[in-house]
Scaffold this motif. Structure first.
Motif, PDB file in Angstrom:
ATOM      1  N   ILE A   8     -12.947   7.811  19.136  1.00 41.82           N
ATOM      2  CA  ILE A   8     -14.144   6.968  19.285  1.00 41.82           C
ATOM      3  C   ILE A   8     -14.259   5.905  18.197  1.00 41.82           C
ATOM      4  N   THR A   9     -13.371   5.933  17.209  1.00 37.13           N
ATOM      5  CA  THR A   9     -13.445   4.948  16.120  1.00 37.13           C
ATOM      6  C   THR A   9     -12.200   4.068  16.038  1.00 37.13           C
ATOM      7  N   VAL A  10     -11.335   4.125  17.027  1.00 36.17           N
ATOM      8  CA  VAL A  10     -10.089   3.354  16.992  1.00 36.17           C
ATOM      9  C   VAL A  10     -10.347   1.870  16.767  1.00 36.17           C
ATOM     10  N   ASP A  11     -11.334   1.299  17.435  1.00 33.36           N
ATOM     11  CA  ASP A  11     -11.597  -0.140  17.297  1.00 33.36           C
ATOM     12  C   ASP A  11     -11.947  -0.523  15.861  1.00 33.36           C
ATOM     13  N   ASP A  12     -12.666   0.357  15.170  1.00 34.81           N
ATOM     14  CA  ASP A  12     -13.003   0.091  13.768  1.00 34.81           C
ATOM     15  C   ASP A  12     -11.740  -0.001  12.907  1.00 34.81           C
ATOM     16  N   TYR A  13     -10.792   0.892  13.157  1.00 33.86           N
ATOM     17  CA  TYR A  13      -9.561   0.887  12.370  1.00 33.86           C
ATOM     18  C   TYR A  13      -8.643  -0.263  12.752  1.00 33.86           C
ATOM     19  N   LYS A  38      -7.494  -6.838   8.999  1.00 28.41           N
ATOM     20  CA  LYS A  38      -8.031  -7.562   7.849  1.00 28.41           C
ATOM     21  C   LYS A  38      -7.218  -7.335   6.584  1.00 28.41           C
ATOM     22  N   TYR A  39      -6.699  -6.123   6.397  1.00 31.52           N
ATOM     23  CA  TYR A  39      -6.073  -5.781   5.113  1.00 31.52           C
ATOM     24  C   TYR A  39      -4.599  -5.396   5.224  1.00 31.52           C
ATOM     25  N   GLN A  40      -3.963  -5.692   6.337  1.00 34.02           N
ATOM     26  CA  GLN A  40      -2.578  -5.242   6.508  1.00 34.02           C
ATOM     27  C   GLN A  40      -1.637  -5.790   5.446  1.00 34.02           C
ATOM     28  N   ASP A  41      -1.909  -6.992   4.936  1.00 36.85           N
ATOM     29  CA  ASP A  41      -1.027  -7.553   3.920  1.00 36.85           C
ATOM     30  C   ASP A  41      -1.143  -6.830   2.576  1.00 36.85           C
ATOM     31  N   GLU A  42      -2.216  -6.074   2.393  1.00 39.51           N
ATOM     32  CA  GLU A  42      -2.432  -5.321   1.148  1.00 39.51           C
ATOM     33  C   GLU A  42      -1.829  -3.923   1.199  1.00 39.51           C
ATOM     34  N   LEU A  43      -1.482  -3.468   2.394  1.00 39.17           N
ATOM     35  CA  LEU A  43      -1.160  -2.052   2.579  1.00 39.17           C
ATOM     36  C   LEU A  43       0.336  -1.778   2.588  1.00 39.17           C
ATOM     37  N   ASP A  44       0.729  -0.769   1.809  1.00 38.08           N
ATOM     38  CA  ASP A  44       2.078  -0.223   1.880  1.00 38.08           C
ATOM     39  C   ASP A  44       2.152   0.969   2.814  1.00 38.08           C
ATOM     40  N   PHE A  45       1.022   1.678   2.993  1.00 38.20           N
ATOM     41  CA  PHE A  45       1.084   3.019   3.574  1.00 38.20           C
ATOM     42  C   PHE A  45      -0.281   3.391   4.125  1.00 38.20           C
ATOM     43  N   VAL A  46      -0.288   4.045   5.297  1.00 39.90           N
ATOM     44  CA  VAL A  46      -1.530   4.534   5.899  1.00 39.90           C
ATOM     45  C   VAL A  46      -1.322   5.957   6.390  1.00 39.90           C
ATOM     46  N   LEU A  47      -2.196   6.841   5.940  1.00 43.42           N
ATOM     47  CA  LEU A  47      -2.232   8.211   6.446  1.00 43.42           C
ATOM     48  C   LEU A  47      -3.108   8.271   7.694  1.00 43.42           C
ATOM     49  N   PHE A  48      -2.604   8.867   8.754  1.00 44.03           N
ATOM     50  CA  PHE A  48      -3.395   9.181   9.951  1.00 44.03           C
ATOM     51  C   PHE A  48      -3.914  10.602   9.755  1.00 44.03           C
ATOM     52  N   ALA A  60      -3.525   5.636  21.264  1.00 46.21           N
ATOM     53  CA  ALA A  60      -4.347   4.426  21.235  1.00 46.21           C
ATOM     54  C   ALA A  60      -4.181   3.622  19.951  1.00 46.21           C
ATOM     55  N   PHE A  61      -3.694   4.264  18.880  1.00 45.74           N
ATOM     56  CA  PHE A  61      -3.654   3.599  17.569  1.00 45.74           C
ATOM     57  C   PHE A  61      -2.289   3.781  16.929  1.00 45.74           C
ATOM     58  N   LYS A  62      -1.670   2.674  16.527  1.00 45.17           N
ATOM     59  CA  LYS A  62      -0.291   2.712  16.040  1.00 45.17           C
ATOM     60  C   LYS A  62      -0.119   2.243  14.595  1.00 45.17           C
ATOM     61  N   HIS A  63      -1.187   1.815  13.947  1.00 47.49           N
ATOM     62  CA  HIS A  63      -1.056   1.219  12.620  1.00 47.49           C
ATOM     63  C   HIS A  63      -1.185   2.271  11.519  1.00 47.49           C
ATOM     64  N   TYR A  64      -0.236   3.181  11.502  1.00 45.40           N
ATOM     65  CA  TYR A  64      -0.216   4.207  10.462  1.00 45.40           C
ATOM     66  C   TYR A  64       1.230   4.516  10.123  1.00 45.40           C
ATOM     67  N   SER A  65       1.413   5.279   9.062  1.00 44.22           N
ATOM     68  CA  SER A  65       2.755   5.601   8.580  1.00 44.22           C
ATOM     69  C   SER A  65       3.150   7.034   8.918  1.00 44.22           C
ATOM     70  N   VAL A  66       2.286   7.988   8.557  1.00 38.22           N
ATOM     71  CA  VAL A  66       2.579   9.402   8.806  1.00 38.22           C
ATOM     72  C   VAL A  66       1.305  10.131   9.228  1.00 38.22           C
ATOM     73  N   LEU A  67       1.509  11.248   9.924  1.00 38.25           N
ATOM     74  CA  LEU A  67       0.416  12.158  10.261  1.00 38.25           C
ATOM     75  C   LEU A  67       0.172  13.068   9.062  1.00 38.25           C
ATOM     76  N   ALA A  68      -1.022  13.017   8.509  1.00 36.80           N
ATOM     77  CA  ALA A  68      -1.343  13.808   7.324  1.00 36.80           C
ATOM     78  C   ALA A  68      -1.825  15.203   7.708  1.00 36.80           C
ATOM     79  N   HIS A  69      -1.514  16.176   6.844  1.00 31.84           N
ATOM     80  CA  HIS A  69      -1.953  17.582   7.009  1.00 31.84           C
ATOM     81  C   HIS A  69      -2.233  17.920   8.478  1.00 31.84           C
ATOM     82  N   LEU A  70      -1.149  17.892   9.278  1.00 39.17           N
ATOM     83  CA  LEU A  70      -1.279  17.939  10.736  1.00 39.17           C
ATOM     84  C   LEU A  70      -2.060  19.148  11.241  1.00 39.17           C
ATOM     85  N   ASP A  71      -1.893  20.299  10.621  1.00 41.62           N
ATOM     86  CA  ASP A  71      -2.659  21.470  11.061  1.00 41.62           C
ATOM     87  C   ASP A  71      -3.859  21.721  10.134  1.00 41.62           C
TER      88      ASP A  71
END
Length: 290
Positions: free
Chosen positions: A108-113, A119-129, A167-178
Motif C-alpha cells: 500500500i506504500t509502493v507509490d511513496d517509495y 528524488k534521491y536515486q543519485d545519492e543512493l548506493d544501496f537500498v534494503l527492502f 510491484a517495486f524494483k528499486h532495492y538491492s537486497v531483501l533484508a531479514h527475510l524471515d
C-alpha cells in the motif's frame, strides 16, 4: 572484505547513535566498508516536510508536540545525505562509507517509495527492502498477528512480500527475510509449510537481479538460527542466488559488526557461498569470502 551493510544512526527514529561514533567504532574494528541504512516506514511515519507535520511520541502515547518529545518520522533526507558527505570527507581515508536507506515497504506504500527513489536515486548506493508491518499493522506490537492463527499470519507475511516485490524494483537486497520469527510468540513456524512461498520470493529476487541479507542481529535477539534461516540460505543458493550482504542492524555502537565474521563462516563453510557483495550506485561488487 570486512563490511557492515545494515547500520542505523541518529537519523533513524529508533536510534540516537551519532554517525561519527559508528564510523569511529568501525575503523577501530578494522572494517573496510560500512553502509548507513536509516529507516523509512511510510504508512506509519511521515516525512519531515509532510504538510500535515510529523508525529511525536512521549511515554506510551503519540501526539503532536514540540522538540522536547521524540519524533516519529522518516529520515530527514537533505540533512542525512549532507552529513554522509561530510563524514566521507572526514573519514574517507580510513574506511569506505556507503549511503543507503532501509525501505520498510508495504504494497500500500509502493507509490511513496517510487517517488522517494526517483528524488534521491543519485545519492543512493544501496537500498534494503524490509517489511516491518502489513496494512500499517506492526509485528513487534503483535497488531499484525492478533486475531490470526500462526499459519495465517506467516502465510500473509510472505504473500505480502511477494506481492510488493512484484510491484517495486528499486532495492538491492531483501533484508531479514524471515523477520516475523523475531516476534512470533507461537515459536518458529515450520519452514516446510512456507517453503514454496519463500521459493517464489527468492526466484523473483533472482530474476530481478536482487539479493538477500544475512542480518546478524539474530545473535543478540537470541534466535535459534541465522536470519534468514540456514534453510532459506540453502534454498537461495540452490536456486542460483549469488548476491549476499551481511549487516549487524546496529542501532548503537556496541552491536556494530556484531557476529559479522561468524556469518561469513556460516555462508562459506555451511552454505557454500564463495563471495559476498557490497554496493556502489545500486550495483553489486563481489568479494571473495575469506
Amino acid at each position: 572484505m570486512y563490511a557492515d551493510y545494515h547500520l542505523h544512526s541518529e537519523f533513524s527514529d529508533d536510534s540516537k547513535e551519532l554517525m561519527e561514533r559508528q564510523v569511529e567504532k568501525a575503523i577501530k574494528l578494522g572494517l573496510d566498508e560500512m553502509c548507513f541504512t536509516d529507516h523509512v516506514d511510510y504508512g506509519i511515519k511521515r516525512d519531515w516536510d509532510d504538510p500535515r507535520g510529523i508525529e511525536w511520541r512521549q511515554g506510551d502515547g503519540i501526539s503532536s508536540g514540540d522538540a522536547a518529545r521524540e519524533p516519529l518520522a522518516n529520515v530527514d533526507y537533505p540533512r542525512y545525505f549532507a552529513k554522509i558527505a561530510r563524514i566521507r570527507a572526514a573519514y574517507g581515508d580510513a574506511i569506505k562509507i556507503r549511503s543507503g536507506l532501509e525501505f520498510g515497504i508495504q504494497s500500500i506504500t509502493v507509490d511513496d517509495y517510487e517517488r522517494l527513489f526517483a528524488k534521491y536515486q543519485d545519492e543512493l548506493d544501496f537500498v534494503l527492502f524490509s517489511m516491518h508491518q502489513v496494512d500499517n499493522k506492526e509485528f513487534w506490537t503483535q497488531d499484525f498477528q492478533r486475531g490470526r492463527s500462526q499459519k495465517e499470519y506467516n502465510e500473509a507475511y510472505y504473500e505480502e512480500i511477494l506481492k510488493t516485490m512484484k510491484a517495486f524494483k528499486h532495492y538491492s537486497v531483501l533484508a531479514h527475510l524471515d523477520l516475523l520469527v523475531r516476534y512470533d510468540k507461537a515459536g518458529r513456524y515450520p519452514f516446510d509449510k512456507v517453503r514454496d512461498l519463500v521459493a517464489e520470493i527468492l526466484k523473483q529476487a533472482i530474476a530481478d537481479g536482487k539479493g538477500i541479507e544475512v542480518n546478524t542481529s539474530s545473535w543478540h535477539y537470541g534466535l535459534s538460527d541465522t536470519q534468514p534461516s540456514r534453510e532459506i540460505l540453502h534454498l537461495y543458493k540452490d536456486l542460483g542466488g549469488r548476491i549476499i550482504t551481511v549487516g549487524s542492524d546496529a542501532h548503537q555502537t556496541s552491536y556494530l559488526a556484531d557476529h559479522i565474521k561468524d556469518a561469513y563462516a556460516i555462508l562459506r563453510d555451511e552454505i557454500g557461498f564463495t563471495e559476498i557483495a557490497t554496493f556502489e550506485h545500486m550495483q553489486p561488487i563481489f568479494h571473495k569470502l575469506r
